[in-house]
Design an enzyme around this catalytic site. Structure first.
Site, PDB file in Angstrom:
ATOM      1  N   GLY A  89       0.847  -1.185   0.000  1.00 18.66           N
ATOM      2  CA  GLY A  89       0.000   0.000   0.000  1.00 18.66           C
ATOM      3  C   GLY A  89       0.881   1.233   0.000  1.00 18.66           C
ATOM      4  O   GLY A  89       0.833   2.066   0.892  1.00 18.66           O
ATOM      5  N   ILE A 147      -2.982  -0.739  -4.749  1.00 15.56           N
ATOM      6  CA  ILE A 147      -4.184  -1.291  -5.386  1.00 15.56           C
ATOM      7  C   ILE A 147      -4.866  -0.278  -6.306  1.00 15.56           C
ATOM      8  O   ILE A 147      -5.494  -0.642  -7.290  1.00 15.56           O
ATOM      9  CB  ILE A 147      -5.163  -1.817  -4.296  1.00 15.56           C
ATOM     10  N   ASN A 165      -3.482  -6.407  -5.709  1.00 17.24           N
ATOM     11  CA  ASN A 165      -4.202  -6.529  -4.448  1.00 17.24           C
ATOM     12  C   ASN A 165      -3.354  -7.413  -3.531  1.00 17.24           C
ATOM     13  O   ASN A 165      -3.409  -8.641  -3.617  1.00 17.24           O
ATOM     14  CB  ASN A 165      -5.578  -7.151  -4.702  1.00 17.24           C
ATOM     15  N   ASP A 177      -5.447   1.887   5.360  1.00 17.70           N
ATOM     16  CA  ASP A 177      -6.852   2.295   5.450  1.00 17.70           C
ATOM     17  C   ASP A 177      -7.440   1.756   6.758  1.00 17.70           C
ATOM     18  O   ASP A 177      -7.419   0.550   7.002  1.00 17.70           O
ATOM     19  CB  ASP A 177      -7.606   1.710   4.242  1.00 17.70           C
ATOM     20  N   SER A 224       6.706   9.725   4.015  1.00 14.46           N
ATOM     21  CA  SER A 224       5.623   9.426   3.073  1.00 14.46           C
ATOM     22  C   SER A 224       4.673  10.616   2.987  1.00 14.46           C
ATOM     23  O   SER A 224       4.661  11.473   3.860  1.00 14.46           O
ATOM     24  CB  SER A 224       4.870   8.169   3.508  1.00 14.46           C
ATOM     25  N   GLU A 225       3.908  10.667   1.909  1.00 12.71           N
ATOM     26  CA  GLU A 225       2.945  11.757   1.714  1.00 12.71           C
ATOM     27  C   GLU A 225       1.938  11.793   2.853  1.00 12.71           C
ATOM     28  O   GLU A 225       1.569  12.851   3.338  1.00 12.71           O
ATOM     29  CB  GLU A 225       2.203  11.581   0.380  1.00 12.71           C
ATOM     30  N   GLU A 226       1.527  10.591   3.297  1.00 13.79           N
ATOM     31  CA  GLU A 226       0.555  10.501   4.389  1.00 13.79           C
ATOM     32  C   GLU A 226       1.147  11.116   5.658  1.00 13.79           C
ATOM     33  O   GLU A 226       0.495  11.869   6.356  1.00 13.79           O
ATOM     34  CB  GLU A 226       0.185   9.047   4.665  1.00 13.79           C
TER      35      GLU A 226
END
Lengths: 245, 391
Positions: free
Chosen positions: A70, A94, A126, A149, A224-226
């Site tokens: 992910g 995904i 996936n 998520d 990371s961007e998150e």
């Protein structure tokens, strides 16, 4: 004959063309191409899939050892490749547009810095279903699950990428002594995930001291961007590292 | 349909089970009436360390809404010793019967969480494994003290589980799923995956263990494969002209035996197999086309085929069973069971079959969201080029 046109200017892809909502249903039958056996990707050609040699042009006889499951927009993956230059890292994502962004990003990085970024690649897949289609038993030494998520609804807990069923699968592709990294900004999810690791006999959590000493510790929290988004919003981040025993 | 040591058991309708005794004398057949009023022990297995109280309450509401639906049977299993019979019902309860020579009685009816796809006893008959359509595997203890113990979640696939096999020594549980996978899990250390048998290209509808290390599998990709399941190695693959659905095996030794395979068009094939140096040869002995769904069972080293006879004017439709008699190379399909147990009220004849495989195909019928995206991206880049040129 003389080349008349200007050489093409390489630019990094612009994220605005690749936005996609953050959630994906991992159970549904989306269209995926994946090898029927890991050995397929070591062949010269694999129909509908890029082989490892196509993904990593200077692979030699190395195999992928690090997997960012992910990987999102690939910020951490790029940093991982810079930190471990001799290891091959794969980003797995995904979402169609997001994975395409990472692929375009790597292509541009390679064009801008010839000879560099040869050790990172991204595939759209996936991972909850097809991880063992790519990796053999004990092939990986590091796995990353960054800002997964949270799937807040109870009925969707099965969709969480850290769950008891999948922990056994991660233990299968990780070699003994390999490390699994988890970072989230959702405290409830953090508690949920660590409780499942505690209950699983193939994993042991590192001590806080050991976690702090890990070379990736700060990068995990910032690169990371998150992570940067959480930073901007002044949120908290929770990190845990588990050893495959 | 499932076989006891001395009789076959099957369900001609929703309400009862019929046991067929393996003699030509049909007067020995008997029926087991399913008591749908038997009290339900509502101790569902716990999933994912969750608070069980909540999980139980969640379902309560649903049940009341859909109570009108008629309950039917899903899967049947019997122990090798013939002392226990288990079946799952569509109301998500697991019935356990204790059987001796003179009587049969229900000993428990335990609730479980999701529609079951397969149940199997261990060889010792003390443990039952239940798989469900969302990919979870549960263990039910079935010795006398544990008839009513809560089932335990042991592992899961992120896919529909289609078949489960247990090795004789109970060292491995082997499960096959819709995502082309066969997983070999250690037992009792179920958190450890020993190996995966990878290579099929469609759902793996059935598996059968034929020796200490050999496994046979059939798949929607039309292939039958031979595996060494200990190291997850594909030894051989043979392609049929048809899509195989059901598989039954009679082993004569570690190397030889008979296979009975049914196709998606309900043709039943009998093969003789021979394994030498990890290579399997198949010799076709017979094939026969049936007009209805079929079910297969093994009894006293013979195959039995259950099917529904066509409706015609003179005869009422009903369940039939053919015995496949094999002597050397000649195979006879003998009709040995007539629809004696069916009465006027048995209108809803149905063969208890685990699943409809036509719904399981994946490849070539998925919505291609990747192509759509790539087309749009191409158009976007082309437009950009055009507008640049125009400038």
């Amino acid at each position: 004959m003389m080349e008349t046109s200007d050489p093409p200017i390489v630019k990094l892809p612009q994220k605005r063309f690749y936005r996609q909502r953050a959630h994906s249903n991992p159970i549904s039958d989306h269209n995926f191409n994946y090898p029927s056996h890991p050995k397929e990707l070591y062949k010269d050609k694999c129909p509908d899939n890029k082989t490892w040699d196509e993904l990593y042009p200077s692979r030699g006889d190395r195999k992928v050892e690090f997997a960012d499951v992910g990987c999102g927009y690939g910020g951490f993956l790029v940093s991982l490749g810079e930190t471990f230059e001799d290891k091959l890292s794969i980003g797995m994502e995904i979402r169609v547009k997001v994975s395409d962004y990472v692929m375009d990003r790597i292509e541009s990085l390679r064009a801008l810095h010839p000879g560099k970024y040869q050790n990172i690649a991204c595939i759209r897949t996936n991972s909850m279903k097809y991880l063992v289609n790519y990796f053999e038993k004990g092939q990986l030494s590091k796995m990353f699950f960054l800002y997964p998520d949270p799937h807040f609804k109870k009925s969707k807990h099965k969709w969480r990428i850290i769950n008891p069923s999948l922990l056994s699968e991660y233990a299968y592709v990780l070699r003994e002594g390999g490390l699994l990294y988890v970072v989230t900004d959702v405290e409830d999810l953090y508690k949920w995930m660590t409780s499942h690791f505690d209950a699983h006999q193939s994993f042991k959590r590192l001590s806080l001291e050991e976690e702090k000493q890990d070379i990736l510790h700060d990068k995990l929290l910032n690169r990371s961007e998150e992570a940067q988004k959480v930073e901007r919003n002044h949120g908290s981040k929770f990190l845990a590292i588990f050893k495959r025993i | 349909m499932e076989s006891f040591k001395n009789f076959l058991i099957f369900s001609p309708d929703y309400q009862k089970l019929i046991a067929f005794v393996s003699t030509e004398d049909q007067t020995q057949n008997f029926t087991i009436e399913v008591d749908w009023n038997y009290p339900i022990n509502n101790i569902k297995p716990k999933l994912f360390l969750e608070n069980q109280e909540n999980a139980d309450n969640d379902d309560e509401g649903k049940k009341q809404n859909g109570s009108e639906e008629k309950i039917s049977l899903n899967n049947i299993a019997v122990t090798e010793e013939n002392n226990l019979l288990a079946y799952t019902a569509t109301d998500k309860t697991l019935f356990l019967w204790q059987i001796d020579e003179k009587s049969a009685k229900i000993v428990s009816r335990r609730s479980f969480l999701r529609t079951s796809s397969c149940i199997r006893f261990s060889k010792c008959g003390k443990i039952l494994f239940l798989t469900d359509k969302t990919g979870d595997v549960f263990e039910y203890l079935c010795d006398e003290e544990n008839f009513n113990t809560r089932g335990r979640w042991i592992f899961g696939h992120i896919s529909q589980i289609l078949d489960l096999a247990v090795t004789i020594d109970l060292k491995y549980l082997i499960t096959s799923d819709r995502d082309e996978k066969i997983r070999v899990t250690n037992y009792p250390k179920v958190h450890e995956i020993n190996s995966y048998c990878m290579g099929h290209k469609e759902f793996v509808s059935a598996i059968a263990i034929i020796s200490d290390s050999h496994l046979i599998s059939i798949s929607g990709d039309k292939c039958i494969k031979l595996w060494n399941f200990i190291d997850g190695k594909e030894l051989q693959s043979h392609s049929f002209q048809f899509v195989p659905v059901l598989l039954k095996v009679i082993s004569h030794s570690h190397q030889t035996g008979l296979l009975c395979v049914s196709s998606i068009e309900n043709t039943v094939y009998i093969f003789k197999y021979l394994i030498i140096d990890d290579t399997m040869t198949l010799d076709t002995l017979a094939e026969k086309q049936f007009k209805s769904d079929v079910e297969l069972a093994v009894l006293n080293n013979e195959f039995y085929i259950e099917y529904i006879r066509d409706n015609d004017d003179s005869l009422k439709s009903g369940i039939f069973i053919d015995r496949v008699k094999i002597e050397d190379k000649t195979v006879n399909f003998q009709k040995i069971f007539d629809n004696i147990a069916l009465s006027e009220t048995d209108i809803s004849i149905k063969i208890v079959k685990p699943f409809d495989v036509s719904l399981l195909f994946k490849h070539g019928r998925m919505f291609d969201n990747v192509k759509e995206y790539n087309d749009r991206k191409k158009a976007r880049i082309e437009n950009k080029m055009k507008s640049k040129k125009a400038k």
